[in-house]
Structure formats: C-alpha cells, structure tokens
Enzyme design. Structure first.
Site, PDB file in Angstrom:
ATOM      1  N   HIS A  70      47.791 -13.400  18.509  1.00  0.00           N
ATOM      2  CA  HIS A  70      48.934 -13.102  19.386  1.00  0.00           C
ATOM      3  C   HIS A  70      48.758 -11.706  19.978  1.00  0.00           C
ATOM      4  O   HIS A  70      49.666 -10.878  19.911  1.00  0.00           O
ATOM      5  CB  HIS A  70      50.251 -13.108  18.605  1.00  0.00           C
TER       6      HIS A  70
ATOM      7  N   HIS B 245      42.567 -17.448  16.007  1.00  0.00           N
ATOM      8  CA  HIS B 245      43.870 -17.649  16.648  1.00  0.00           C
ATOM      9  C   HIS B 245      44.640 -16.332  16.551  1.00  0.00           C
ATOM     10  O   HIS B 245      44.699 -15.734  15.482  1.00  0.00           O
ATOM     11  CB  HIS B 245      44.649 -18.764  15.955  1.00  0.00           C
TER      12      HIS B 245
ATOM     13  N   HIS C 140      53.101 -18.128  22.940  1.00  0.00           N
ATOM     14  CA  HIS C 140      52.597 -18.059  21.577  1.00  0.00           C
ATOM     15  C   HIS C 140      51.383 -17.142  21.425  1.00  0.00           C
ATOM     16  O   HIS C 140      51.401 -16.219  20.618  1.00  0.00           O
ATOM     17  CB  HIS C 140      52.280 -19.492  21.117  1.00  0.00           C
TER      18      HIS C 140
ATOM     19  N   GLU D 167      49.200 -22.535   9.971  1.00  0.00           N
ATOM     20  CA  GLU D 167      48.598 -23.089  11.193  1.00  0.00           C
ATOM     21  C   GLU D 167      47.107 -23.384  11.052  1.00  0.00           C
ATOM     22  O   GLU D 167      46.383 -23.365  12.046  1.00  0.00           O
ATOM     23  CB  GLU D 167      48.806 -22.096  12.345  1.00  0.00           C
TER      24      GLU D 167
END
Lengths: 252, 252, 252, 252
Positions: B99, B97, B167, B78
């Site tokens: 989660h 980024h 996500h 990603e």
C-alpha cells in the site's frame, strides 16, 4: 580544488557522499573530476552507489572513457557522459550525472527548469533539453555509446545543466565544490519552481539578476559555508568516507 | 536467487526489510518467494510488519495458501494473493503486495501508472486496474477468498504490476531482487508521474523504449549496485534482520 | 485496554509518543483515555508535548476537566475537548486532538476528508466540520470554555472524527489502540485524497465498503501488528517512554 | 529573554540550531538578538551555517552592522538586514532571515502568505512583499548595502514578516523565543496554505481571529512547551550546541 591527487580523490569520494546524502544522487548517478595534472584524463569511481564510494574505488579514465588500468570490477555503463563532456568543454573540471527526484518531474513533463531563486541562478539562464530518442530512436535510454555521449555534450553546449528526457540531468562545474553546490541548488530550485505552480505562475529571475546571482555559490564565504555544512550533516549521519590512505574494507 | 533454502529465507527477510525501509511497505504488505525446489510451495512470513520479519518468521505454504505445518501464530489474511498468482503464472518466482503512499493516489483516482522514466520501465507498458467491487460487490476490500485471489491474478494477466482500486498494488518478479527493484522503481515512477502533473502532462516512454529499458534492473551491474545500496541503508539504520541461524528473540 | 491503572497509564504514554512519532501530533495535540474503573473520570498528561510525555505526567480529571488533585504544573488549555466528549458519548473510551500536517489543508480549504482507501474506512463515512466562528464569533480558536467543548461534541455527534476549521481534528475511539490506528489512518487517507487531486478526482469507497472495511483496524491480527510496528519504530528512534514505575527525570 | 549576556548568547546558539533542525534554516540564513543592555548593538554569529553555530561564534555588532572588534573570520554578507531593522523598529528584539523551502514557492510565484491556521496567526494579518529589483534593478539579490537594508526595513513596516521576491523571508520578534515560534509557524502555515490549493481555495482567518490567535505563541504554557519540544528534538539528534563556557573546538 586540491592539486595533490590523494587529496583530490578524497574530495571526490566526499562529493559523492554529500550529493547522495542531500538527495541529488541515490542508488544511481556518478560524479567525476578532471585529472589535475593531465587534462586528458578524469577520475571516477568504479560502478557503485555514490553513498558507498571510498577513495580506493576511484579509477583513472582516458577521455574515451577507458580505464587506464584494466579493472576487474564492473564500471559505470554511462561513463561516456563524462568523457565526452571533458572532450567538448575544456573549462569543465567536474561532471555529475543524476536522477534526482526533484528534477525528474521536469524530465517527464518535458518542461525546462529556470532559475527562480537567487541560489538557483547557479544553473544559468537556460537548461537545454536532450531527448535520446530524437537522434537514436528506441534505446534503453542509457548513454553508453560514444555517439550518444557526444550528442549529449552538444546539447549541453556552453550551458551548466542539460536535462535528459525521461532520464535525469547532467551538471558541470569549474571545480568539484562548484559542481556540488550547483547540483544541490538545481534540486532546490526545481522543487520551488514545481511548488510555485500550485500557487500561480513561477516567475524567473531577470536576465541581469541571473548573471549577477549566478556567482553567489563561488563567493569564498559561501563555498566554504556550504561545504562545511554538508560535510557536517554527513558526519552526523556517520556516513563520511574512510580516509584516503585506509585499506579497502572487506565486503561480507 | 540462492538455491539453498537457508540463504533464500535470509534473502526474503532482507527483502522484507529493504522494501519497508525504502517506503514500499509499512505496517502492512507482504513479500513471498516460490520454493526453489518445489514450484508447488511458496515462502512467506507469519503475520508481521515487514520491517520486523526475521528468518524464523518465514513459513512454507502450498499454492492453496495453507501452511505446511499448522501454525499457532496469526498468518497474513491476504496470502491467497500469493498462492493464486503462483498458480496462474509459472514464470513468477516472487510476489509483493503493498500500500505504498506513492501508489495510493493512483488507486484513489483510478488512474493507471505508466512508465515515465527509464527505471520506471521495469513496470512494463501497462498496469491493469482491478476493482474488487466489480466482481464481489461490497467487501472490506481485503483479498482473503480463493475466488478473490484468482480474480486478481486474472486481472494481473501477463503483466508485472496490478493496481488495486482503493487498496494498493501487487507486483511480481522472476526473482526476489528483480521484484524488490521493480517495487521500488514503481514507487519512484509513480511519484515522478504525479508531480509531472503540476508542470503539464506526463509523457510516457515510447513503446520500444519500454521494452529495451525494462531490463535495466536485470543488468548484473545494476542489480548488484542497488542491492548493495539498499542493504547499506538498512545497515546504517541498524535494521538488518538477524542472521538465519539465530534463535528467535524473545518478545517482551 | 488494560484494566490495571498502571498499565493503562503506561499505554497512554506510549500512545502519546507513537502518535507524535508517526506525525499525527507535534509540539501540540493531546491524547486521553477514560478511567477504566470510573467512567466519570479521564486520564490526560499535564501540558507537555506528546513526544515527551512520561507516565508520571499523567493526571486524573473529572468530566468537567478539573484535575482531581490541584496540580502546580500547567495543564492543557483545551482539555474541555476531552471532558465534553466523554460526557456526550458513553461509547468513547479515548480521545485525540491534533493539528496533523496532512489534515490541516482540509481544515484550511473547508473540504471534508472522505474514506478513499480500505484502511481509511476507519474514519467512517463522514467527517463533520466544526467552525468555532459560527457559534462564538472571533476567538483565538482554542477550545477552552465548556460551551465551546460542548459545541464541538455536538458537531462530532455519533461520528469518529470531527474536523475543526483553521485548527485541526478531534478523533475518538472505543479504546486507545483503536484511537491510535484511526488517527494515523486518518492522516494517511488525507494524504492520499489530497494527492489524488493532482491526478483527477478522488473516488470514495462505496457506502457498504466503508461499513465493512471500517472494522479492519479492529481485527486482532491487525491491531497487534500495527501496535508492534509503531512501537518498534519508536524504540529504534530511542524514544520509548520510561517505564511506569521510574522516577521523573530531573529537567536540566 | 535572559538579561545575562552569557545566557543570551547560549540561547541564541540554541535558537540557530532549533531553526535549522526544524527546517526554517539550512546552509544559509541567520538569527540575531538585540543586546540586552545596549539597544544600539546586536548579537549575531560569524558566517557559518546555523546548524553549526556555537556560543563562541557569536559577535557583537553596531546597528551599522560593523563588528565591535575587527574579526578575522568571514562575516555574514547580509547582516545589514539585522542592523537596519533594529534601527527602524525599537520594539524588535530578534530577527531571522531565511530561505525556508516552505516559503520559497510563495517568493517565486509572488503570492502573499496569509494566516490560515490558529498558530499561523503569529505572522499577523499581512506579509508584505519586497522585490529588490523594484528599487535597485539587477543585483545578485543579496541584501548587502545599507540602502538595501533600509529599503527592506521600510517594506517590513510595522509587520512581523516580510517576503523577499526570489529570495526568502525576514521575520522579527519581541524576543528570541517568540521569533523562533513565529518562524516555524510561518513555515507550517505556508505549507498548509500551499496544499490547500490542491483541494480548493485556502480561506484565511477572520480579522478578529488573527488578532486574538496571534498571541497564542506568547502564552506561557505554549512558549515553554514548544521550546522544550524543539530542544528535545535537537538533543535526540545529538545536535545541541556546546555549553557557553566551553572552548571552541578545533576544526580539522
């Protein structure tokens, strides 16, 4: 509380680390104690996360929250919280300001914490709320001006805990160990109260129970047992402060 | 942020591990920083769980998210998230980024995170939502195509955080330390906001407060205090990255 | 999966400890793998908490869940769960039965877990429910009879996870690493889904997304990254199993 | 349970630490065992946090909760809980009083804990509630008088657990290991039941299931597996008690 300044400074460093290790303090928050010989001064660390505080970090301040010796290192921006409360409350010997995760949901929802367990009675019958916005409008929510500190001290009044909207809590005690217990029991009580909402309606203690149970954490058997326990946990985590006489470790 | 590349790489490895240790990253997630001398490149680890990243894992990428030197090891699928945001936002110097468990419930319920505490103001007034399905229909939800990366960057707009339906989140900063603070404060704010629902209705900061409090984590006293604190916690867990000059450890 | 039996046994011991360390297993629960050379046998530890399993604890069983060599040590009472599923599902190479704290609230409320995050898609579109009481009336809820095992296998059907009312879950995989990922992602997904209820209504992935995202944890880059990460966490906790060739430690 | 007093004292110290390490006990709470040779006496530590209890801390008490040898060190204030229950229940061989965080929300909301999982069946079909205020009016909620202890024992009746309004729980067992399992399973069951409220309505076991599943933690395979597991966790945390024969460590 020790009358000897060296011992008191060591106990203050230990109190910082206990409160951090038990989850009442994190990167932020601070703990102070009134000077044992001069009620017009208090002891507080330089700006540093409480888990890291060492005896050599502790400085003396006037009740105007000015350091007695001009210090080169950064100081806590919010030390007026301590100075203003010591001015307003001659019975207060120790102050803790924190943003504990257990307490913040109440500060966010604007709901008071009430004593729901026998140990939680240490917070007293009522935890008044203070919203900096009411008197000072838009700010960055840090309590940095004397006026802000005095306003907070007025909101605290004769209580033991004041909740700060969107910010955290300030807790006071008649001594360091009492303060440490009250701060930790506040967090536990908040957690029980919050979780009880999943099951129904949290039921506070009766008023008479609050008065009687409020002193449990001052019983000699209790105060020594909790202090030994929290210190042991800190030791097991190898997180005790260095002894008071030791030199400051060089920072890399 | 250090201008020296070796120091910046070391700081990036440390940022990876701090964010993993504080619960913002787990087996997944990644953190990048723009190249200090060439705004057309960024630095990011090879594909590896952030808790394990070492300085020698860090590679240089163009803003098309191609590695400058063809690498044999697997790369993060990603990485276009990083390249596309650096293209769209010249003010952004660092991207994360993740989660995080504190953020996912919002991504699952489709509810925005709003600043509810003074430190949470670091996320800004609004956290826009991006649902990959809206534009791309059924996918495996990984952001792997340039089009997907550009779409996410558009959703981020001029904000500091974008929530990704089902996500996670992507957070940006004007520097690595700012990014690390914002990512951690986002998680704490999310947790407070979620728990406040048990007690009543979470109340966001006033707009003016968000603006003023948004910069607290950029105050020199704060940025150094938190960095020292999170680094100390990492060190206490014996999880610091090896120094930048050390050879890669052989994997058994 | 290793074809070499010694390596597979070592991997199974490691899988036991990873799942315990990541919170899917506790004092209870067990993990098995089908014999790589003989589909009519499977490998499973003697009765022991998974966090403690060593390669020397691993025994061979027939699909009737009888040990190949009569063993003196106690065996798991519920091993029919494994045998009956291997009989019913030739595609299944590994089975885990557990009582994870994240999953139990669903087993108590009788609510299905649905995939709400891209990694959670590993559980598949549906997690059927099995209530031992429906077919067997009052029992102690342990799955110890062949009939009970076959009934559970029927409820699992072609799915990857079956929830067991008042008891826990059973998860299957096409290999040990797939099983480990799915078991851990199941717990994370359950936690996100539960917490999303505080904020509103959890929204599951689209059907097409579930199919596409369901394979993420089989991507080579992902499967190696997670395995390295979970192993590292186990190693950091000094909880790796002893190597396969080592002698059993004497118990004191 | 060992008949040998030295071994039993060692097991009691271990039980204290297991229960503390697994979160049933914290700074407070205490565990006792009936004297194996004289049903008119019981063994209990001096006043000390359970995580710290060593074999040398354990004293003998009459069922009036008076120490056999006049001790200089402080004793638990609430030891009448133990004495009064041993008087009322000849089948009870071990007693634990605690304030576990998982149980307190029920004590605060006034809601009973019911068995919702097969292991939770160890608590029995019903957990009666006792509110000290009903009979004694305003107190500090500590159970310190014989009358209070007898009242609590009456509320317990023939059950295995009694919940104490605003205070905690008291658990009994036919032996120390049974008591430890029941206390831990009570906490887990409470957590599952509380979280199930987020998803819908927690559904208790059928009455027949409770009876049958209630004995699982007495199965030899289970009782040894859990004891080994909890001891291993304590050992991994370097928190095992010193051996029974060792001298008391000097306190600094």
């Amino acid at each position: 509380m020790p009358n000897n300044l060296t011992d008191l400074v060591a106990e203050l460093a230990l109190a910082n680390r206990i409160l951090a290790h038990e989850g009442a303090l994190d990167a932020f928050g601070h703990v102070s104690v009134r000077h044992p010989a001069d009620p017009g001064r208090y002891l507080l660390s330089r700006s540093r996360s409480p888990q890291l505080v060492e005896p050599t970090d502790i400085l003396e301040y006037t009740l105007d929250s000015e350091p007695l010796k001009r210090a080169k290192m950064p100081l806590y921006a919010e030390r007026v919280i301590h100075g203003c409360i010591y001015q307003a409350r001659s019975d207060v010997m120790a102050v803790c300001h924190h943003h504990a995760a257990a307490v913040l949901p109440f500060c966010v929802a604007g709901k008071p914490i009430v004593p729901v367990s026998h140990l939680g009675a240490a917070i007293g019958e009522e935890t008044p709320f203070w919203d900096q916005h009411d008197e000072f409008g838009d700010t960055n929510l840090l309590v940095v001006k004397q006026d802000e500190g005095h306003s907070l001290a007025r909101a605290l009044g004769h209580h033991s805990v004041v909740l700060m909207k969107h910010h955290g809590a300030t807790v006071v005690g008649g001594g360091l160990k009492e303060l440490v217990s009250r701060s930790i029991f506040l967090c536990q009580n908040a957690e029980y109260q919050m979780h009880a909402h999943m099951l129904g309606t949290p039921q506070p203690l009766h008023r008479g129970e609050i008065e009687l149970a409020g002193g449990i954490n001052l019983l000699p058997g209790v105060i020594e047992r909790t202090w030994e326990y929290w210190s042991m946990r800190l030791k097991a985590a190898r997180a005790l402060p260095p002894p008071a006489g030791s030199k400051r470790k060089k920072r890399r």
